[in-house]
Motif scaffolding. Structure first.
Motif, PDB file in Angstrom:
ATOM      1  N   GLU A   1       8.412 -54.375  83.344  1.00  0.00           N
ATOM      2  CA  GLU A   1       7.953 -53.348  82.401  1.00  0.00           C
ATOM      3  C   GLU A   1       6.445 -53.462  82.172  1.00  0.00           C
ATOM      4  O   GLU A   1       5.740 -52.447  82.141  1.00  0.00           O
ATOM      5  CB  GLU A   1       8.703 -53.485  81.071  1.00  0.00           C
ATOM      6  CG  GLU A   1      10.176 -53.153  81.192  1.00  0.00           C
ATOM      7  CD  GLU A   1      11.001 -53.635  80.015  1.00  0.00           C
ATOM      8  OE1 GLU A   1      12.039 -52.984  79.749  1.00  0.00           O
ATOM      9  OE2 GLU A   1      10.635 -54.636  79.369  1.00  0.00           O
TER      10      GLU A   1
ATOM     11  N   ARG B   1       4.494 -52.218  85.259  1.00  0.00           N
ATOM     12  CA  ARG B   1       4.530 -50.752  85.378  1.00  0.00           C
ATOM     13  C   ARG B   1       3.697 -50.059  84.296  1.00  0.00           C
ATOM     14  O   ARG B   1       3.588 -48.844  84.285  1.00  0.00           O
ATOM     15  CB  ARG B   1       5.971 -50.259  85.295  1.00  0.00           C
ATOM     16  CG  ARG B   1       6.805 -50.625  86.490  1.00  0.00           C
ATOM     17  CD  ARG B   1       8.206 -50.078  86.341  1.00  0.00           C
ATOM     18  NE  ARG B   1       9.017 -50.407  87.497  1.00  0.00           N
ATOM     19  CZ  ARG B   1      10.319 -50.279  87.553  1.00  0.00           C
ATOM     20  NH1 ARG B   1      10.991 -49.817  86.509  1.00  0.00           N
ATOM     21  NH2 ARG B   1      10.984 -50.601  88.636  1.00  0.00           N
TER      22      ARG B   1
ATOM     23  N   CYS C   1       4.484 -49.962  81.088  1.00  0.00           N
ATOM     24  CA  CYS C   1       5.371 -49.365  80.082  1.00  0.00           C
ATOM     25  C   CYS C   1       4.847 -49.673  78.678  1.00  0.00           C
ATOM     26  O   CYS C   1       4.202 -50.685  78.449  1.00  0.00           O
ATOM     27  CB  CYS C   1       6.788 -49.924  80.231  1.00  0.00           C
ATOM     28  SG  CYS C   1       7.576 -49.520  81.801  1.00  0.00           S
TER      29      CYS C   1
END
Length: 100
Positions: free
Chosen positions: A37, A40, A42
């Motif tokens: 996460e 990426r 996020c």
């Protein structure tokens, strides 16, 4: 019929049981974002309010108000596992061992 008669003094366990009220408690712990996460990019969409025992879920890049969920206890990702055990599981284990 005679063979199923019982001695109420032996079968009535209510007298021995505690009158202490017990209920199911719902507890939640927000986890930290994992490496995938983070890699990426996020965004964290969970906010923990320990004072109000609430969790807020946000939609990324949205102006919508967060969804709010209330629990008996809430913990953030920084809360130590031992603290969560001591506050939630330990009282349950103790009551089981006491026979309640």
């Amino acid at each position: 019929r005679d063979s199923i008669q019982r001695d109420d003094k032996q079968c009535n366990t209510n007298k021995k049981m505690s009158h202490k009220s017990e209920s199911v408690k719902v507890v939640v712990r927000a986890r930290p974002m994992n490496s995938i996460e983070n890699d990426r990019g996020c965004k964290n969409v969970v906010e923990v309010d320990k004072g109000l025992n609430q969790i807020y879920l946000f939609k990324p890049d949205s102006r919508e108000p967060p969804k709010t969920f209330a629990f008996d206890s809430v913990y953030d990702s920084e809360t130590a596992q031992r603290a969560i055990y001591d506050e939630t599981a330990f009282p349950l284990v103790e009551s089981v061992l006491e026979g309640y």
